[in-house]
Design a protein around this motif. Sequence first.
Motif, short mmCIF file in Angstrom:
data_model
loop_
_atom_site.label_atom_id
_atom_site.label_comp_id
_atom_site.label_asym_id
_atom_site.label_seq_id
_atom_site.Cartn_x
_atom_site.Cartn_y
_atom_site.Cartn_z
N SER A 187 0.80 -1.23 0.00
CA SER A 187 0.00 0.00 0.00
C SER A 187 0.83 1.28 0.00
N VAL A 188 2.14 1.16 -0.14
CA VAL A 188 2.96 2.38 -0.03
C VAL A 188 2.70 3.35 -1.17
N SER A 189 2.37 2.85 -2.34
CA SER A 189 2.09 3.74 -3.47
C SER A 189 0.86 4.60 -3.19
N GLN A 190 -0.21 3.94 -2.72
CA GLN A 190 -1.43 4.69 -2.40
C GLN A 190 -1.20 5.66 -1.24
N ALA A 191 -0.44 5.23 -0.24
CA ALA A 191 -0.19 6.08 0.92
C ALA A 191 0.63 7.30 0.54
N SER A 192 1.64 7.12 -0.31
CA SER A 192 2.46 8.26 -0.72
C SER A 192 1.67 9.22 -1.61
N ASP A 193 0.80 8.67 -2.45
CA ASP A 193 -0.06 9.53 -3.26
C ASP A 193 -0.99 10.35 -2.38
N ALA A 194 -1.57 9.70 -1.37
CA ALA A 194 -2.49 10.41 -0.47
C ALA A 194 -1.78 11.52 0.29
N LEU A 195 -0.57 11.23 0.75
CA LEU A 195 0.19 12.25 1.47
C LEU A 195 0.56 13.41 0.55
N ALA A 196 0.95 13.08 -0.69
CA ALA A 196 1.29 14.13 -1.65
C ALA A 196 0.09 15.05 -1.88
N GLN A 197 -1.08 14.46 -2.03
CA GLN A 197 -2.28 15.29 -2.25
C GLN A 197 -2.61 16.12 -1.02
N GLN A 198 -2.33 15.56 0.16
CA GLN A 198 -2.54 16.33 1.39
C GLN A 198 -1.63 17.56 1.41
N PHE A 199 -0.38 17.38 1.03
CA PHE A 199 0.54 18.52 0.97
C PHE A 199 0.09 19.54 -0.07
N LEU A 200 -0.35 19.04 -1.23
CA LEU A 200 -0.74 19.94 -2.32
C LEU A 200 -2.02 20.70 -1.99
N SER A 201 -2.79 20.20 -1.03
CA SER A 201 -4.01 20.88 -0.61
C SER A 201 -3.78 21.82 0.57
N ALA A 202 -2.55 21.85 1.06
CA ALA A 202 -2.18 22.70 2.19
C ALA A 202 -1.55 23.99 1.68
N PRO A 203 -1.28 24.96 2.56
CA PRO A 203 -0.53 26.16 2.16
C PRO A 203 0.94 25.81 1.96
N ILE A 204 1.21 25.09 0.86
CA ILE A 204 2.52 24.46 0.68
C ILE A 204 3.64 25.47 0.46
N ALA A 205 3.31 26.66 -0.04
CA ALA A 205 4.36 27.67 -0.22
C ALA A 205 5.01 28.01 1.12
N ALA A 206 4.21 28.10 2.18
CA ALA A 206 4.74 28.38 3.51
C ALA A 206 5.57 27.20 4.02
N MET A 207 5.11 25.99 3.72
CA MET A 207 5.85 24.80 4.15
C MET A 207 7.22 24.74 3.48
N LEU A 208 7.25 25.04 2.19
CA LEU A 208 8.51 25.03 1.46
C LEU A 208 9.44 26.14 1.92
N ALA A 209 8.87 27.26 2.32
CA ALA A 209 9.69 28.35 2.85
C ALA A 209 10.37 27.91 4.14
N SER A 210 9.64 27.19 5.00
CA SER A 210 10.23 26.68 6.24
C SER A 210 11.33 25.66 5.94
N LYS A 211 11.10 24.80 4.96
CA LYS A 211 12.13 23.84 4.57
C LYS A 211 13.40 24.58 4.15
N LYS A 212 13.25 25.61 3.35
CA LYS A 212 14.40 26.38 2.88
C LYS A 212 15.17 26.99 4.06
N ILE A 213 14.44 27.57 5.01
CA ILE A 213 15.09 28.18 6.17
C ILE A 213 15.87 27.13 6.97
#
Length: 260
Positions: A187-213
């Motif tokens: 089930s790892v393919s489905q789980a990773s897809d679901a998590l990716a969609q969760q991230f894409l539905s979030a304010p991901i620009a802010a998340m990526l800014a934190s990663k950069k920092i």
Amino acid sequence: MLYSTIELIMEGRLARLTMNRPDSMNAMDDTMMGELADAFESLSSNDEVQVLIINGAGRTFSAGGDIKKMIDPNAPMDIEKVMINVSRLAKALYELPQITIAAIHGSAAGLGFSLALGCDVIIAEENSKLAMNFIGIGLVPDGAGHFFLKERIGVPQAKQLIWSGEVMRAETAKEKGLIDQIVPDGSVSQASDALAQQFLSAPIAAMLASKKILHEQKIGELENVLRMESEQQVAMRKTKDHLEGINAFVGKRKPAFVGE
């Protein structure tokens, strides 16, 4: 760009990178190492993609470096050139302006485990086997394995894991803080897809800014680790213990190390 050992597919804001040497358990030869580095570097300037899923074709994520290629008398791997690409791929992976998800099934060993540890989120199927098992062939971790382990679990635990080469089930790896999520086998393919969609539905620009920092302040340390790993790996490849380790691996016998 066309690749022979990996596949990189863009799906709008999501990209999928698949290590594609299934007949070799996605063991990384010099070609794959270079292609992984090229792919990560190409994504570094991609402003559209915001999430990257990394997985392996066939029955496993990656068995690590291709040991058989290390001793192939017809086309031996040039360790100094190999280490250049290993360092390239690790640095480019860490600097990616995307959220990276490692989707592990089967096994992630050696350089394959370093690659997974370099991702922001690691999902593994429950019966996956995970190992930083360079010690078994008389080598040190590369692909920033030292850096990524230290980031995840700290120096004392990193040393113990490196020195033991312990092969872990997903549950043990999660208890140690090495992976983030365990899912049922298959089930790892489905789980990773679901998590990716969760991230894409979030304010991901802010998340990526934190990663950069968080990541940018560590680049100097990462570069230093990669330099030292390269130097030590070249040195270890010349030891008696390394030769014994790879010959024992290929011969499927227990190695007899002598400390040289």
